[in-house]
Every structure is written in structure tokens, then in C-alpha cells.
Design an enzyme around this catalytic site. Structure first.
Site, short mmCIF file in Angstrom:
data_model
loop_
_atom_site.label_atom_id
_atom_site.label_comp_id
_atom_site.label_asym_id
_atom_site.label_seq_id
_atom_site.Cartn_x
_atom_site.Cartn_y
_atom_site.Cartn_z
N ASP A 30 0.83 -1.21 0.00
CA ASP A 30 0.00 0.00 0.00
C ASP A 30 0.87 1.27 0.00
O ASP A 30 2.00 1.24 0.48
CB ASP A 30 -0.90 -0.05 1.25
CG ASP A 30 -2.10 0.87 1.14
OD1 ASP A 30 -2.34 1.44 0.06
OD2 ASP A 30 -2.81 1.02 2.16
N ASN A 78 -10.36 -3.36 -6.86
CA ASN A 78 -9.58 -2.33 -7.56
C ASN A 78 -10.15 -1.95 -8.93
O ASN A 78 -9.73 -0.94 -9.51
CB ASN A 78 -8.11 -2.77 -7.73
CG ASN A 78 -7.30 -2.69 -6.43
OD1 ASN A 78 -6.29 -3.35 -6.27
ND2 ASN A 78 -7.76 -1.87 -5.47
#
Ligand code: V07
Length: 255
Positions: A30, A78
Site C-alpha cells: 500500500d 480495484n
């Protein structure tokens, strides 16, 4: 014992116990977007540098004797991102193949991909299949990408397959155990290293975000503020050091 409270320890300061290395390390990569934003760059610049970090960390993990490195490359959620970003992300397995696969072969690393690969764009599928095919005879560390992966979807698919096999009489409902479920999950081919001993999430967020769910039942969780493009060999060693400290502390109670 004097603890080192400096934020970034150097390699020399991180003394790892070779007898307590985790076999399977999983990472939620991340902070690529935040890294780019800090530099007034587009988000895709963060993903590009993030891919170079994948190579650095893969080489470091292999040198440390880790058996399986699982990296969360793209989640089933996503797809909600802007189309240009999704398209760029879908080009990364191809770039990765061209740039890094020769070096991975030299390092004896075997690529594995878990996720709903059928739903990926054709060129992405081709790149993924090539990476797997070209490294299939390698016997070293397994570099396992979670691509179009979601933990709950994985469990749903496994339950459907177990129910189908039970209906066909291939398995007896009374014989379903946690071992059965292990065998139907996407990590089945990583055996005996199905479950990560250590899960790392970069960039300060402290959530699992539908990554491995069943498999992290006993994992040590390490959260670091470092953004993924800034993650390094030393950062990996520091996370493992952190893991080993916890392991030792629990061991101490028994002594
Ligand atoms: C992606 C780079 C790392 C930072 C996080 C997101 C962006 C490597 C791959 C990959 C996947 C399968 C494969 C070979 C390489 C990848 C995506 C995104 C979608 F067989 N990095 N990387 N795939 N990022």
C-alpha cells in the site's frame, strides 16, 4: 536488553535469527498513490516505482531463505478505480515479465499467481501465463502474486466446489475438516506453506482489506508507515526482526 528506538535501522543493526525465519511472508503493498502525490506525480508513477520495489524485495526475500512471498498486486475491488489507472495496472505484469523475469530465472524464483485470472484483459493473461511458464522449473522461492484476488470470493468459490464435490459423492460431508478447506483454497499449491507466518502492510493502514482471510488465522501482523515505493531490503529485515521478537517473547513464557 536495550531496544533500538531509531526509526530506521540499518542492515548491520538488524540481527536476524536464521532458525526463526518465517517460511511464508505476505505483503499488502500500500501507499503507491500517496508516494506519488507527495512528489506531485501521477498515481501511475507510484505504481511504476512500486514495481521496482517488488523486484528489490523479491531478491532480498530469496536471499533470506524465505520459501513463499505473496504480494497483493490487485484486488477484486480495484476495478472501481479510474479506467486509466486500471489499464496501467493491467499493463504491469507484461512490463514485469520483460524487465524482471530473466533475473528471476537466474535467482531460481518460481512465479505463481492466485486470483480470478480468466477475468483479466487478454494481454495481461498472456503475460501472467508466460511468467508462470518460464519459471515453472525453478526450485527456489515462490513469488506468489494475488491478482484480481479477494479473500471472501476465494472462500465462496471453495465452498461452491466443496458442495459440488459432495453432491457428486466425491467427498463425504462428515469428512470435511480444515484440511479439506485448505485443499480447495487458491493457496493449496503452496503446501506445506499455505499460511503466512508474517503479514506486512505498508503505508500506515491497519486493515486486512479482504486479503488472505482463512490463511492469516495465526499470522503475526506487522504494520509499517513506510510507503511501498520506499520499502527496502532493510525494511523487510526490520519487519522480520519485529516478528522474531514477538515469537521469542511467547517462547520465553514456556522456558
Ligand atoms: C503491480 C506493482 C507493485 C505495487 C502495487 C500495485 C502495482 C507486479 C505484478 C505482476 C503480477 C502478476 C505477474 C507478474 C507481475 C503486478 C499488478 C500491479 C496488477 F505474473 N507488480 N504489479 N500486477 N503493481
Amino acid at each position: 536488553m536495550v531496544f533500538n528506538l531509531k526509526k530506521n535501522k540499518t542492515s548491520e543493526e538488524i540481527q536476524l535469527d536464521p532458525d526463526k525465519m518465517p517460511n511464508h511472508v505476505a505483503i499488502i503493498m500500500d501507499g503507491n498513490g500517496r508516494w506519488a502525490k507527495k512528489r506531485h506525480l501521477p498515481r501511475i508513477a507510484g505504481h511504476k516505482t512500486g514495481m521496482d520495489t517488488v523486484k528489490t524485495v523479491t531478491m532480498a526475500a530469496s536471499d533470506l531463505g524465505i520459501k513463499v512471498l505473496t504480494l497483493y498486486a490487485f484486488s477484486t475491488e480495484n476495478w472501481k478505480r479510474p479506467e486509466t489507472e486500471v489499464n496501467y495496472l493491467m499493463s504491469l505484469p507484461g512490463t514485469f515479465f520483460d524487465k524482471f523475469v530473466p533475473e528471476l530465472i537466474e535467482k531460481n524464483v518460481k512465479v505463481n499467481v492466485m486470483g480470478y485470472i480468466d477475468q483479466l484483459p487478454n494481454e495481461t493473461k498472456i503475460a501472467v501465463r508466460k511468467a508462470i511458464e518460464d519459471t515453472k522449473n525453478n526450485t527456489g522461492m515462490v513469488l506468489n502474486f494475488a491478482l484480481n484476488y479477494g479473500g471472501r470470493a476465494e472462500i465462496v468459490t471453495a465452498m461452491q466446489e466443496i458442495a459440488a464435490d459432495a453432491t457428486k459423492g466425491k467427498i463425504d460431508v462428515a469428512d470435511i475438516t480444515d484440511k479439506t478447506i485448505d485443499q480447495y483454497l487458491m493457496t493449496a499449491n503452496l503446501a506445506p506453506y499455505n499460511d503466512p507466518e508474517l503479514l506486512i502492510r505498508t503505508s500506515g493502514e491497519e486493515r486486512i482489506s479482504n486479503f488472505l482471510l482463512w490463511q492469516i488465522a495465526y499470522s503475526e501482523l506487522v504494520f509499517t508507515d513506510t510507503l511501498w515505493p520506499d520499502f527496502s531490503e532493510d525494511a523487510l529485515k526490520d519487519a522480520i526482526f519485529n516478528y522474531q521478537k514477538r515469537d521469542r517473547r511467547f517462547g520465553g513464557i514456556k522456558e
